[in-house]
Design an enzyme around this catalytic site. Structure first.
Site, mmCIF file in Angstrom:
data_model
loop_
_atom_site.group_PDB
_atom_site.id
_atom_site.type_symbol
_atom_site.label_atom_id
_atom_site.label_comp_id
_atom_site.label_asym_id
_atom_site.label_seq_id
_atom_site.Cartn_x
_atom_site.Cartn_y
_atom_site.Cartn_z
ATOM 1 N N TRP A 181 -28.558 53.885 -3.409
ATOM 2 C CA TRP A 181 -27.365 54.719 -4.170
ATOM 3 C C TRP A 181 -26.196 54.198 -3.792
ATOM 4 O O TRP A 181 -25.716 53.912 -2.933
ATOM 5 C CB TRP A 181 -27.513 56.130 -3.775
ATOM 6 C CG TRP A 181 -26.233 56.944 -4.062
ATOM 7 C CD1 TRP A 181 -26.034 57.321 -5.546
ATOM 8 C CD2 TRP A 181 -25.095 57.316 -3.619
ATOM 9 N NE1 TRP A 181 -24.917 57.898 -5.764
ATOM 10 C CE2 TRP A 181 -24.228 57.976 -4.532
ATOM 11 C CE3 TRP A 181 -24.492 57.282 -2.279
ATOM 12 C CZ2 TRP A 181 -22.978 58.354 -4.401
ATOM 13 C CZ3 TRP A 181 -23.297 57.549 -2.015
ATOM 14 C CH2 TRP A 181 -22.445 58.416 -3.057
ATOM 15 N N GLU A 222 -31.587 55.790 -6.769
ATOM 16 C CA GLU A 222 -31.205 56.912 -6.788
ATOM 17 C C GLU A 222 -29.970 57.160 -8.098
ATOM 18 O O GLU A 222 -28.757 56.618 -7.907
ATOM 19 C CB GLU A 222 -30.663 57.720 -5.611
ATOM 20 C CG GLU A 222 -30.136 59.198 -5.744
ATOM 21 C CD GLU A 222 -29.567 59.949 -4.477
ATOM 22 O OE1 GLU A 222 -29.458 59.001 -3.491
ATOM 23 O OE2 GLU A 222 -29.329 60.840 -4.388
ATOM 24 N N LYS A 224 -27.287 59.262 -10.666
ATOM 25 C CA LYS A 224 -26.175 60.375 -10.464
ATOM 26 C C LYS A 224 -25.466 60.623 -11.667
ATOM 27 O O LYS A 224 -25.164 59.887 -12.655
ATOM 28 C CB LYS A 224 -25.292 60.005 -9.155
ATOM 29 C CG LYS A 224 -24.454 61.164 -8.508
ATOM 30 C CD LYS A 224 -23.751 60.649 -7.278
ATOM 31 C CE LYS A 224 -22.983 62.013 -6.866
ATOM 32 N NZ LYS A 224 -22.338 61.643 -5.458
ATOM 33 N N ASP A 255 -32.444 63.271 -7.175
ATOM 34 C CA ASP A 255 -31.751 63.989 -6.480
ATOM 35 C C ASP A 255 -31.433 65.503 -7.191
ATOM 36 O O ASP A 255 -30.680 65.056 -8.199
ATOM 37 C CB ASP A 255 -30.571 63.336 -5.786
ATOM 38 C CG ASP A 255 -29.563 64.265 -4.679
ATOM 39 O OD1 ASP A 255 -29.322 65.599 -5.273
ATOM 40 O OD2 ASP A 255 -29.108 63.933 -3.730
ATOM 41 N N HIS A 258 -27.996 65.986 -8.850
ATOM 42 C CA HIS A 258 -27.310 64.960 -9.613
ATOM 43 C C HIS A 258 -27.395 65.129 -11.038
ATOM 44 O O HIS A 258 -27.573 64.012 -11.839
ATOM 45 C CB HIS A 258 -27.886 63.454 -9.165
ATOM 46 C CG HIS A 258 -27.462 63.195 -7.522
ATOM 47 N ND1 HIS A 258 -27.659 62.053 -7.075
ATOM 48 C CD2 HIS A 258 -26.696 64.139 -6.936
ATOM 49 C CE1 HIS A 258 -27.088 61.868 -5.930
ATOM 50 N NE2 HIS A 258 -26.624 63.075 -5.776
ATOM 51 N N HIS A 282 -34.591 63.670 -3.489
ATOM 52 C CA HIS A 282 -33.856 64.034 -2.530
ATOM 53 C C HIS A 282 -33.678 65.586 -2.835
ATOM 54 O O HIS A 282 -33.265 65.776 -3.863
ATOM 55 C CB HIS A 282 -32.430 63.507 -2.608
ATOM 56 C CG HIS A 282 -32.347 62.298 -1.907
ATOM 57 N ND1 HIS A 282 -31.023 61.631 -1.962
ATOM 58 C CD2 HIS A 282 -33.132 61.438 -0.958
ATOM 59 C CE1 HIS A 282 -31.128 60.587 -1.060
ATOM 60 N NE2 HIS A 282 -32.332 60.528 -0.643
ATOM 61 N N ASP A 290 -22.705 69.384 -7.429
ATOM 62 C CA ASP A 290 -23.442 68.834 -6.277
ATOM 63 C C ASP A 290 -22.931 69.046 -4.841
ATOM 64 O O ASP A 290 -22.496 68.044 -4.422
ATOM 65 C CB ASP A 290 -23.434 67.232 -6.771
ATOM 66 C CG ASP A 290 -24.324 66.252 -5.739
ATOM 67 O OD1 ASP A 290 -25.149 66.788 -5.182
ATOM 68 O OD2 ASP A 290 -23.900 64.974 -5.663
ATOM 69 N N ASP A 292 -24.454 70.030 -2.173
ATOM 70 C CA ASP A 292 -25.073 69.678 -1.030
ATOM 71 C C ASP A 292 -25.322 70.737 -0.006
ATOM 72 O O ASP A 292 -25.060 70.381 1.181
ATOM 73 C CB ASP A 292 -24.660 68.384 -0.323
ATOM 74 C CG ASP A 292 -25.225 67.086 -1.143
ATOM 75 O OD1 ASP A 292 -26.364 67.039 -1.487
ATOM 76 O OD2 ASP A 292 -24.448 66.097 -1.550
ATOM 77 N N ASP A 322 -31.659 65.996 1.534
ATOM 78 C CA ASP A 322 -30.385 65.386 1.440
ATOM 79 C C ASP A 322 -29.463 66.475 1.198
ATOM 80 O O ASP A 322 -29.226 66.908 -0.145
ATOM 81 C CB ASP A 322 -30.308 64.412 0.230
ATOM 82 C CG ASP A 322 -28.831 63.708 0.239
ATOM 83 O OD1 ASP A 322 -28.162 63.969 1.154
ATOM 84 O OD2 ASP A 322 -28.593 62.977 -0.938
#
Ligand code: RNT
Ligand code: ZN
Length: 412
Positions: A181, A222, A224, A255, A258, A282, A290, A292, A322
């Site tokens: 990534w 990955e 995004k 992910d 993303h 992820h 995003d 997390d 993640d």
């Protein structure tokens, strides 16, 4: 009758075998991201986090050394049931005392201690080159930089990481998933969208020219949609990464933070499974963006798990966590998030998936809705508790975590 026996009977009425579900769950490896333990800092350059990602909060007790991070991981692993893999980032390289680690020249020896750690615990290791928080990131660009020296530096880093991934696979006897990534992008509207993507493509080609054993190392890419400070343009967009993965026969990684806020990864899994032998995830929790956050037992996590299970793809999907929350106890963050991925998988394994598909195909959608809703409150918790019991892991992890916090974390 105990609660598990009663749950078993209830699920049996739906045609679901709880024993089969428990057996399947215990064999699904979850790749646990090491970076929740120290707010994505690592041990090499120790720069503040950049690359459009950010941790917020300053809860006490973050790990500052490899020893502390390993101890914290051990605490978390002891309270997480099932099969685990350790997911490392290249910035967690461990040098000799005083050694300045050059990311373009990292070697297996920098990860020997991690290999020893994983071997002692019978775990595989997954890996990630670290293309951020480093002086060689020029103007927020790495593999797509217009500057050849910058690109070459990061190409060398990528190749070194493939060699290290193969070393992990050889040492542990378990294949290594290596995820690429890059943060590259622009805050404002670029004049050239093609150039950076063309350079990224060329750099990836050069990294993948590093020979490696495809049975031992799975390289994933990955995508995004945006990063903080990189809102207008992301080089490694969804279309770029999916096309590139298919062009080179590597594995796409999604992910779930993303994508645009109303887009869901659960809907994308079936499409990708039709065209890829393996896919990677992820699992995170994006809150409005995003962000997390720690993974919860929420609808989208359950829907992702259902898509994996009902498409019979537990052995085709590499599942990794993640997220990075620095505002709460980091060990609890690990345990809560990973357990919720597992709990969602259990929930999915406890659905009468074949019968539900049949209702759809027979257009009996009224029944489909009614049964699906009933199943939401079926006793999944009792089956989960049985899983914990068989795995010898306590349900009430918070007491242990708070004890560890009081004895170890606050003294750091
Ligand atoms: C960033 C990506 C990436 C990182 C980790 C640390 O938006 O999700 O996977 O979170 O590599
Ligand atoms: Zn990610």
């Amino acid at each position: 009758m105990n609660r598990y026996e009663s749950a078993k009977e209830i699920y049996a009425k739906y045609g679901v075998d709880t024993e089969k579900a428990l057996e399947a769950l215990k064999n699904v490896p979850i790749s646990v991201h090491c970076w929740q333990g120290d707010d994505v800092v690592g041990f090499d350059s120790r720069e503040t986090l950049s690359g459009g990602i950010q941790t917020t909060g300053n809860y006490p007790g973050k790990a500052n050394t490899p020893e502390e991070l390993m101890a914290d991981l051990d605490k978390a692993f002891s309270l997480i049931p099932g099969k685990k893999k350790l997911n490392l980032h290249a910035c967690y390289a461990i040098g000799e005392p005083g050694e300045k680690i050059d990311r373009s020249k990292i070697e297996p020896r920098h990860f020997k201690k991690w290999v020893d750690y994983a071997k002692e615990r019978n775990m595989g290791i997954d890996f990630n080159p670290t293309f951020f928080a480093h002086p060689m990131v020029k103007d927020n660009l790495t593999l797509s930089s217009p500057d050849g020296d910058t690109r070459n530096y990061w190409i060398e880093h990528g190749k070194a990481c493939i060699r290290i991934s193969e070393y992990f696979a050889n040492e542990t006897g378990i294949p290594c998933v290596m995820n690429i990534w890059i943060p590259d992008g622009y805050k404002d509207i670029p004049a050239d969208r093609m150039g950076p993507r063309a350079r990224f493509k060329d750099s990836l080609d050069k990294i993948l020219a590093q020979p490696y054993d495809k049975k031992k190392v799975y390289i994933t890419l990955e995508s995004k949609v945006f990063g903080i400070g990189l809102e207008s343009y992301t080089v490694g967009s969804g279309e770029f990464c999916l096309s590139y993965s298919n062009y080179k026969g590597i594995t796409p990684l999604m992910d779930n933070g993303h994508y645009h806020p109303t887009e869901v990864v659960s809907d994308k899994i079936s499409a990708l499974l039709l065209f890829n032998e393996k896919i990677a995830l992820h699992v995170t929790r994006p809150v409005r963006w995003d962000s997390d956050h720690v993974v919860l037992f929420d609808d989208e996590t359950k829907e992702i798990a259902k898509e994996i299970v009902r498409n019979d793809a537990l052995d085709r999907v590499f599942i990794a966590t993640d997220y990075f929350d620095a505002s709460i106890n980091r060990i609890s963050a690990w345990i809560t998030g990973v357990r919720n991925v597992q709990k969602a998988l259990l929930f999915a394994l406890l659905q009468p998936n074949g019968a539900l598909k049949k209702l759809q195909d027979e257009n009996r959608l009224t029944e489909l809705m009614a049964i699906s809703e009933e199943l939401k409150t079926a006793p999944v918790g009792d089956v989960w508790d049985e899983f914990l019991r068989r795995e010898n892991v306590t349900g009430n992890y918070i007491d242990e975590v708070l004890k560890y916090e009081k004895e170890i974390l606050v003294n750091r």
